[in-house]
Scaffold this motif. Structure first.
Motif, PDB file in Angstrom:
ATOM      1  N   ALA A 163       9.440   9.936  -2.156  1.00 10.41           N
ATOM      2  CA  ALA A 163       8.783  11.068  -2.808  1.00 10.41           C
ATOM      3  C   ALA A 163       7.674  11.649  -1.944  1.00 10.41           C
ATOM      4  N   LEU A 164       7.064  10.810  -1.121  1.00 10.67           N
ATOM      5  CA  LEU A 164       6.032  11.278  -0.199  1.00 10.67           C
ATOM      6  C   LEU A 164       6.590  12.293   0.792  1.00 10.67           C
ATOM      7  N   ALA A 165       7.866  12.116   1.136  1.00 14.28           N
ATOM      8  CA  ALA A 165       8.570  13.054   2.016  1.00 14.28           C
ATOM      9  C   ALA A 165       7.824  13.272   3.331  1.00 14.28           C
ATOM     10  N   ALA A 166       7.321  12.170   3.902  1.00 16.58           N
ATOM     11  CA  ALA A 166       6.647  12.203   5.200  1.00 16.58           C
ATOM     12  C   ALA A 166       5.407  13.083   5.214  1.00 16.58           C
ATOM     13  N   CYS A 167       4.795  13.307   4.069  1.00 14.11           N
ATOM     14  CA  CYS A 167       3.572  14.104   3.990  1.00 14.11           C
ATOM     15  C   CYS A 167       2.441  13.393   4.729  1.00 14.11           C
ATOM     16  N   ASP A 168       1.712  14.124   5.548  1.00 18.16           N
ATOM     17  CA  ASP A 168       0.596  13.577   6.312  1.00 18.16           C
ATOM     18  C   ASP A 168      -0.687  13.753   5.516  1.00 18.16           C
ATOM     19  N   LEU A 169      -1.328  12.657   5.149  1.00 13.80           N
ATOM     20  CA  LEU A 169      -2.546  12.708   4.339  1.00 13.80           C
ATOM     21  C   LEU A 169      -3.791  12.342   5.129  1.00 13.80           C
ATOM     22  N   LEU A 170      -3.695  12.400   6.451  1.00 10.77           N
ATOM     23  CA  LEU A 170      -4.839  12.090   7.283  1.00 10.77           C
ATOM     24  C   LEU A 170      -6.000  13.025   6.942  1.00 10.77           C
ATOM     25  N   GLY A 171      -7.170  12.437   6.685  1.00 16.39           N
ATOM     26  CA  GLY A 171      -8.343  13.221   6.332  1.00 16.39           C
ATOM     27  C   GLY A 171      -8.509  13.472   4.846  1.00 16.39           C
ATOM     28  N   LYS A 172      -7.534  13.061   4.042  1.00 15.17           N
ATOM     29  CA  LYS A 172      -7.614  13.243   2.593  1.00 15.17           C
ATOM     30  C   LYS A 172      -8.292  12.037   1.943  1.00 15.17           C
ATOM     31  N   THR A 173      -9.030  12.300   0.883  1.00 15.67           N
ATOM     32  CA  THR A 173      -9.689  11.244   0.118  1.00 15.67           C
ATOM     33  C   THR A 173      -9.057  11.151  -1.262  1.00 15.67           C
ATOM     34  N   VAL A 174      -8.734   9.940  -1.664  1.00 15.50           N
ATOM     35  CA  VAL A 174      -7.982   9.695  -2.898  1.00 15.50           C
ATOM     36  C   VAL A 174      -8.674   8.606  -3.704  1.00 15.50           C
ATOM     37  N   ILE A 175      -8.735   8.772  -5.010  1.00 15.91           N
ATOM     38  CA  ILE A 175      -9.165   7.715  -5.925  1.00 15.91           C
ATOM     39  C   ILE A 175      -7.983   7.377  -6.829  1.00 15.91           C
ATOM     40  N   ILE A 190       2.234  -0.360 -10.555  1.00 16.51           N
ATOM     41  CA  ILE A 190       2.578   0.879  -9.859  1.00 16.51           C
ATOM     42  C   ILE A 190       1.360   1.497  -9.180  1.00 16.51           C
ATOM     43  N   GLY A 191       0.173   1.203  -9.686  1.00 17.18           N
ATOM     44  CA  GLY A 191      -1.035   1.697  -9.034  1.00 17.18           C
ATOM     45  C   GLY A 191      -1.173   1.142  -7.632  1.00 17.18           C
ATOM     46  N   LEU A 192      -0.879  -0.140  -7.474  1.00 20.19           N
ATOM     47  CA  LEU A 192      -0.962  -0.784  -6.162  1.00 20.19           C
ATOM     48  C   LEU A 192       0.041  -0.160  -5.197  1.00 20.19           C
ATOM     49  N   GLU A 193       1.245   0.083  -5.653  1.00 16.37           N
ATOM     50  CA  GLU A 193       2.244   0.710  -4.782  1.00 16.37           C
ATOM     51  C   GLU A 193       1.844   2.143  -4.434  1.00 16.37           C
ATOM     52  N   THR A 194       1.235   2.844  -5.379  1.00 17.16           N
ATOM     53  CA  THR A 194       0.730   4.191  -5.105  1.00 17.16           C
ATOM     54  C   THR A 194      -0.306   4.153  -3.994  1.00 17.16           C
ATOM     55  N   VAL A 195      -1.223   3.206  -4.090  1.00 16.27           N
ATOM     56  CA  VAL A 195      -2.258   3.043  -3.066  1.00 16.27           C
ATOM     57  C   VAL A 195      -1.630   2.736  -1.712  1.00 16.27           C
ATOM     58  N   ARG A 196      -0.673   1.844  -1.698  1.00 16.81           N
ATOM     59  CA  ARG A 196      -0.050   1.432  -0.439  1.00 16.81           C
ATOM     60  C   ARG A 196       0.592   2.630   0.281  1.00 16.81           C
ATOM     61  N   VAL A 197       1.324   3.432  -0.476  1.00 16.41           N
ATOM     62  CA  VAL A 197       2.043   4.563   0.132  1.00 16.41           C
ATOM     63  C   VAL A 197       1.073   5.644   0.601  1.00 16.41           C
ATOM     64  N   LEU A 198       0.090   5.970  -0.201  1.00 12.48           N
ATOM     65  CA  LEU A 198      -0.853   7.020   0.180  1.00 12.48           C
ATOM     66  C   LEU A 198      -1.718   6.577   1.359  1.00 12.48           C
ATOM     67  N   SER A 199      -2.103   5.319   1.372  1.00 14.26           N
ATOM     68  CA  SER A 199      -2.891   4.802   2.487  1.00 14.26           C
ATOM     69  C   SER A 199      -2.089   4.819   3.776  1.00 14.26           C
ATOM     70  N   ASN A 200      -0.844   4.392   3.707  1.00 10.24           N
ATOM     71  CA  ASN A 200      -0.001   4.387   4.904  1.00 10.24           C
ATOM     72  C   ASN A 200       0.251   5.792   5.437  1.00 10.24           C
ATOM     73  N   ALA A 201       0.087   6.801   4.559  1.00 12.89           N
ATOM     74  CA  ALA A 201       0.248   8.193   4.989  1.00 12.89           C
ATOM     75  C   ALA A 201      -1.031   8.760   5.593  1.00 12.89           C
ATOM     76  N   GLY A 202      -2.077   7.926   5.674  1.00 15.07           N
ATOM     77  CA  GLY A 202      -3.296   8.341   6.345  1.00 15.07           C
ATOM     78  C   GLY A 202      -4.481   8.616   5.452  1.00 15.07           C
ATOM     79  N   ALA A 203      -4.301   8.543   4.135  1.00 15.91           N
ATOM     80  CA  ALA A 203      -5.399   8.846   3.216  1.00 15.91           C
ATOM     81  C   ALA A 203      -6.429   7.724   3.196  1.00 15.91           C
TER      82      ALA A 203
END
Length: 319
Positions: free
Chosen positions: A21-33, A41-54
């Motif tokens: 679902a991330l579809a290779a989106c680059d989140l470098l420089g983004k801040t997420v809570i 599922i929250g942990l998996e959400t964190v893992r994917v968004l962090s690996n995308a650079g957030a």
């Protein structure tokens, strides 16, 4: 409002994972809570968004558990927050705002389900207070940082359970009616969806869009309060009375997919205030024989405004 509930034909489905679902989106420089970002599922959400650079911040009621579960995930920090404690919420928000950072994504994933009757210090029923009001207050306190991002999204994790009950405005705290843990849960999940409707309306001018999601049927820590009768009620038992095999449920990777899709997908540009499932906008449904779709009461703008007013009153907070 249900006229907005039209699937966009995303190309994804119930088997889509959060990484897909991330579809290779680059989140470098983004801040997420991500609330609830240290389990399920929250942990998996964190893992994917962090690996995308957030840079991901995980508020935690149990810091030790957060420390264990988040170990090894790069770009993640965790700090104390109790959604049942208004003072804790304000302290967390003040600390974040003092950093001067914009907040690009707020994913309200924490929650409790079908608990025995509990009340917070204000006398508010715990499922409504945790699942909805705590996130309402948190979002309101973080509003300046969301507006600063000029393109932020707020994703609230609702549930198929919203079908169990609309918001009972005459007695939302079960002060005059017998407490029913499933009606209380359903009410809180409807509130999550209505919150997205009202928040999106207020956020459009500042580039803040809001969504609610049904993650799918997943076995997580949420079932810790359920006995065998409860498990049967939610369809978790097979014909022999045993918990259904894992293949019956979504995996955490699949369960996190719709939250991630709502958080980053360009397919949702120009949309907001909608309830989503299986990485697409859900269609309206009144069919109890099917386990998908959204009830009209969960996306009704009048109900959303009524809930907003009640929430402001109970939390003593506004945008």
């Amino acid at each position: 409002m249900t006229e907005k509930q039209i699937p966009v034909g995303s190309g994804f489905n119930a088997c889509t994972t959060a990484l897909q679902a991330l579809a290779a989106c680059d989140l470098l420089g983004k801040t997420v809570i991500v609330t609830g970002g240290y389990s399920g599922i929250g942990l998996e959400t964190v893992r994917v968004l962090s690996n995308a650079g957030a840079q991901v911040i995980v508020p935690a009621r149990d810091p030790q558990k957060a420390e264990r579960n988040l170990a090894g995930i790069i770009g993640v920090e965790h700090t104390s927050l109790d959604l049942l404690d208004p003072t804790s919420i304000d302290r967390f928000a003040e600390n974040f705002l003092s950093s001067g950072r914009a907040l690009d994504l707020l994913i309200n994933s924490a929650g409790i389900m079908a608990t025995p009757l509990q009340r917070d210090a204000r006398g508010l029923e715990a499922q409504f207070a945790t699942n909805h009001l705590g996130h309402f207050q948190l979002t309101a306190r973080l509003w300046p940082a969301l507006c600063q991002a000029r393109g932020a999204r707020v994703v609230s994790v609702s549930s198929l359970g919203h079908r169990l009950s609309p918001v009972h405005f005459e007695d939302p705290q079960f002060e005059r009616r017998p407490y029913d843990k499933w009606l209380a849960y359903g009410q809180s999940k409807t509130a999550n969806a209505l919150f997205a409707v009202a928040l999106d309306r207020r956020g459009i001018a500042d580039g803040v869009r809001a969504f609610s999601v049904h993650p799918g049927e997943i076995l997580t820590d949420l079932i810790r309060y359920l006995n065998k009768d409860d498990l049967a009620f939610v369809g978790a038992l097979d014909d022999q009375g045993n918990i259904r095999r894992a293949s019956h449920y979504k995996s955490p990777e699949q369960g996190a997919a719709t939250s991630v899709w709502c958080a980053v997908s360009p397919q949702l540009e120009g949309l907001g205030g909608v309830y989503c499932e299986d990485c697409d906008v859900a269609a309206p449904s009144q069919d109890d024989s099917r386990r998908n779709g959204v009830r009209a009461w969960a996306v009704d703008p009048e109900q959303a405004e009524r809930l907003w007013g009640l929430s402001q009153q109970l939390c003593s907070v506004s945008l």
